[in-house]
Enzyme design. Structure first.
Site, short mmCIF file in Angstrom:
data_model
loop_
_atom_site.label_atom_id
_atom_site.label_comp_id
_atom_site.label_asym_id
_atom_site.label_seq_id
_atom_site.Cartn_x
_atom_site.Cartn_y
_atom_site.Cartn_z
N GLY A 200 0.83 -1.09 0.17
CA GLY A 200 0.56 -0.38 0.43
C GLY A 200 0.73 1.16 -0.14
O GLY A 200 1.86 1.76 0.40
N SER A 201 0.48 2.20 -1.21
CA SER A 201 1.75 3.64 -1.10
C SER A 201 0.63 4.07 -2.16
O SER A 201 0.70 4.53 -2.63
CB SER A 201 2.57 2.72 -1.67
OG SER A 201 3.15 1.68 -2.85
N ARG A 202 1.30 5.42 -2.06
CA ARG A 202 1.63 6.31 -3.12
C ARG A 202 2.66 6.41 -4.11
O ARG A 202 4.22 7.04 -3.28
CB ARG A 202 1.23 7.75 -2.77
CG ARG A 202 0.39 9.20 -3.07
CD ARG A 202 0.03 9.85 -2.36
NE ARG A 202 -0.28 10.38 -3.03
CZ ARG A 202 -0.76 11.76 -2.52
NH1 ARG A 202 -1.56 11.44 -1.40
NH2 ARG A 202 -0.78 13.85 -2.57
#
EC number: 4.1.1.65
Length: 233
Positions: A200-202
Site C-alpha cells: 500500500g503506497s503512493r
C-alpha cells in the site's frame, strides 16, 4: 534419432503457457514467499497451517508480481511510475530535502491499493541526479497530507535534453519499507524498474513547468506505459 519435444502439446508447451500467463516476481518478494512456504511445509500435518502458508505464499507472489511493460516510443513524454489510481493533480513545491527552488510544479499523485503491482518504473529516461530518503509517518497514502507527512524517497531524473522529473515513493498505512535500487549517476531508460514499496503506497510525479498533462483524476495507470504528460518544447 532423438525426438524433439512437442512444443504444441508437451510439457514445454505447458511451461511456455505458464511463463506467458503468470507474471514474474520482483526479487524483494522471495523472502516472503519462501517464509510462507516454509510455514506450510512445517505445518503440513495441520490443515489450517498448511492452507494458511500456501495462501500467504500466493498472496505475496501476487503482491510482488513484476509484469512486463512496453514503454511508448514517441519522444518527450513522461510515463506513470506506478500502477494505480490518479488521486490528485495539483501544483506543489518539490520535497524540501531535494534542496530545489521552492517553486510549485505540476504534481500527479497515484494511489496504489493492495491489489496493484507495487514495482516502480522510471517516468523519464536519463541520468539519476539525486536520491533522497526522508523518515516520516505511515498515514493513509490516499490523503493529501501523505505527500508532506509520510515517509518518502525522492529521485530526480534528468533527460539528455535537460528536462527534470521528480518521482517520490511515499509509504502508506500498511507500507513499512521503501526499496530504491538506483543511485546518483545511474542511467535509467523510460519505464525501467527502479524500486518497490511494500503493502500500500503512493507515487508523486513532479513535472517541469509548462508540461502538457494528458490524464485526469480518477484515471487508472499502468507503470511504464500510461503517458502522464508531454514535456514542454
Amino acid at each position: 534419432m532423438a525426438r524433439r519435444p512437442d512444443l504444441k502439446t508437451g510439457p514445454a508447451r505447458l511451461a511456455a503457457l505458464v511463463r506467458t500467463s503468470v507474471p514474474p516476481m520482483h526479487p524483494a518478494g522471495l523472502p516472503f514467499v519462501g517464509a510462507s512456504l516454509a510455514v506450510a511445509l512445517a505445518g503440513r500435518k495441520s490443515r489450517w497451517l498448511r492452507n494458511a502458508g500456501v495462501a500467504s505464499a500466493a498472496a505475496n507472489a501476487a503482491f510482488f508480481r513484476h509484469p512486463p511493460r512496453t514503454p511508448p516510443t514517441r519522444p518527450g513524454v513522461v510515463v506513470a511510475p506506478a500502477d494505480g489510481l490518479i488521486c490528485l493533480i495539483e501544483e506543489a513545491v518539490p520535497p524540501s530535502e531535494l534542496r530545489l527552488p521552492a517553486t510549485p510544479l505540476p504534481r500527479i499523485s497515484i494511489f496504489l491499493s493492495l491489489l496493484d503491482a507495487h514495482v516502480q518504473r522510471a517516468p523519464l529516461g536519463g541520468e539519476v541526479i539525486a536520491v533522497e530518503h526522508r523518515p516520516g509517518l505511515f498515514g493513509s497514502a490516499d490523503l493529501a497530507a501523505a505527500s508532506a507527512d509520510n515517509e518518502r524517497n525522492s529521485i530526480v531524473i534528468r533527460s539528455p535534453e535537460g528536462a527534470e522529473v521528480i518521482a517520490v515513493q511515499i509509504a502508506g498505512l500498511l507500507a513499512r519499507r521503501i526499496v530504491c535500487d538506483v543511485e546518483p549517476g545511474d542511467t535509467v531508460g523510460l519505464g525501467d524498474t527502479y524500486g518497490l514499496i511494500r503493502y500500500g503506497s503512493r507515487l508523486d510525479t513532479y513535472l517541469p513547468a509548462g508540461s502538457d498533462i494528458l490524464v485526469d483524476v480518477g484515471q487508472r495507470t499502468l507503470a511504464g506505459e500510461t503517458v502522464l504528460a508531454e514535456l514542454p518544447r
